[in-house]
Write a protein that holds these residues in place. Structure first.
Motif, PDB file in Angstrom:
ATOM      1  N   UNK A  97       7.243   1.204  -9.493  1.00  0.00           N
ATOM      2  CA  UNK A  97       7.049  -0.109  -9.625  1.00  0.00           C
ATOM      3  C   UNK A  97       6.565  -0.612  -8.723  1.00  0.00           C
ATOM      4  N   UNK A  98       5.659  -2.034  -9.262  1.00  0.00           N
ATOM      5  CA  UNK A  98       4.272  -2.640  -7.888  1.00  0.00           C
ATOM      6  C   UNK A  98       5.216  -3.517  -7.487  1.00  0.00           C
ATOM      7  N   UNK A  99       6.018  -2.980  -6.184  1.00  0.00           N
ATOM      8  CA  UNK A  99       6.725  -3.479  -5.325  1.00  0.00           C
ATOM      9  C   UNK A  99       6.213  -4.234  -4.495  1.00  0.00           C
ATOM     10  N   UNK A 100       4.821  -5.348  -4.267  1.00  0.00           N
ATOM     11  CA  UNK A 100       4.325  -6.163  -2.693  1.00  0.00           C
ATOM     12  C   UNK A 100       4.837  -5.475  -0.997  1.00  0.00           C
ATOM     13  N   UNK A 154      -2.660  -2.012  -8.983  1.00  0.00           N
ATOM     14  CA  UNK A 154      -1.422  -3.111  -9.782  1.00  0.00           C
ATOM     15  C   UNK A 154      -1.385  -3.446  -8.525  1.00  0.00           C
ATOM     16  N   UNK A 155      -0.311  -2.794  -7.564  1.00  0.00           N
ATOM     17  CA  UNK A 155       0.115  -3.537  -6.224  1.00  0.00           C
ATOM     18  C   UNK A 155      -0.206  -4.491  -5.393  1.00  0.00           C
ATOM     19  N   UNK A 156      -1.532  -3.946  -5.497  1.00  0.00           N
ATOM     20  CA  UNK A 156      -2.349  -5.104  -4.489  1.00  0.00           C
ATOM     21  C   UNK A 156      -2.941  -5.813  -5.426  1.00  0.00           C
ATOM     22  N   UNK A 157      -2.685  -6.471  -7.099  1.00  0.00           N
ATOM     23  CA  UNK A 157      -3.427  -7.568  -7.366  1.00  0.00           C
ATOM     24  C   UNK A 157      -1.664  -8.342  -7.332  1.00  0.00           C
ATOM     25  N   UNK A 158      -0.415  -7.410  -6.813  1.00  0.00           N
ATOM     26  CA  UNK A 158       0.680  -8.280  -6.715  1.00  0.00           C
ATOM     27  C   UNK A 158       1.109  -8.442  -5.717  1.00  0.00           C
TER      28      UNK A 158
END
Length: 267
Positions: free
Chosen positions: A16-19, A56-60
């Protein structure tokens, strides 16, 4: 299972894309900084990178960094008609009942953008997997979103994210008007060997563990098998922890990772 065995509070290599788990390598740090600048300037930005590199993680993380001054709209499946796309954007920025007629829909969008501006907020449209956009017409609608502006300022920021082929698509002469509006380009590279070591230790610490659980030789094998792609690193590291747990191994060495070579070819 392995979490308790290795003293972890969470799964350190979740997909999951957790920041919280965003490891800021030199490339990731620069990508995030450039995106922040593009959003602050209300510009159109392009971020590309191979599958699993962390776009995607960067976007979050970008959403967290910008805080309440922005209202984010994430389009995660851009296989839409132009009207479906505009309605999705309208809904995400506060239009309760987006119109079906395009002229009325554009009017609603313009009004919603001005309401956000009055509140001191900027809509940010993030389009993930943009290489899947089905036709030129939708690219044109994305370009036209940048027409929401005043004399001295744009009123909306758009971020296009996708795999490397997105750059090839946009290189087509038919997309010249869109390319000219892209103010920020960045291509995200895989991690280096040194960054892979730091990445693994960083995620272990965020998950409540301690660094050094993976031996240097194990990290090298993970790097060789993953090519430095974070998503592949996550899969290999998780499977290595599972194998290690099954063997009562107190740390992960290269021999445990080597057993995953065949599986790695499937990623």
């Amino acid at each position: 299972m392995y979490r308790e065995f290795y003293g972890l509070k969470e799964k350190p290599f979740s997909k999951t894309p957790d920041p919280r788990y965003l490891f800021l390598s030199r490339g990731h740090r620069e990508a995030l900084a450039r995106l922040q600048y593009a959003v602050e300037e209300r510009e159109l930005a392009l971020l590309t990178g191979d599958i699993g590199c962390g776009k995607t993680t960067i976007s979050r993380a970008l959403m967290d960094a910008m805080g309440e001054e922005c209202r984010f709209c994430f389009i995660v499946n851009p296989r839409l008609t132009p009207l479906e796309f505009l309605r999705a954007v309208a809904r995400s920025i506060g239009v309760e009942s987006p119109a079906v007629a395009k002229d009325e829909l554009l009017k609603q969008l313009g009004e919603a953008v001005l309401v956000l501006r009055a509140e001191g907020r900027c809509p940010v449209i993030v389009i993930d997997e943009a290489q899947l956009i089905p036709d030129r017409e939708l690219f044109d609608e994305i370009r036209l979103l940048t027409n929401f502006q005043l004399d001295d300022q744009n009123l909306m920021s758009v971020v296009l994210m996708g795999q490397p082929e997105l750059r090839q698509i946009l290189a087509d002469p038919v997309h010249e008007p869109l390319r000219q509006r892209i103010a920020m380009h960045y291509h995200l590279q895989p991690l280096t060997l040194e960054e892979t070591l730091e990445y693994i230790d960083f995620r272990l610490e965020v998950a409540g563990g301690v660094p050094g659980l993976f031996s240097p030789d194990a990290v090298r094998r993970i790097y060789d098998l993953s090519g430095g792609v974070p998503r592949k690193i996550n899969i290999l590291a998780t499977n290595a922890l599972l194998v290690g747990f099954g063997r009562d191994a107190s740390w992960i060495d290269a021999s445990l990772v080597e057993e995953l070579r065949e599986e790695a070819s499937l990623y």
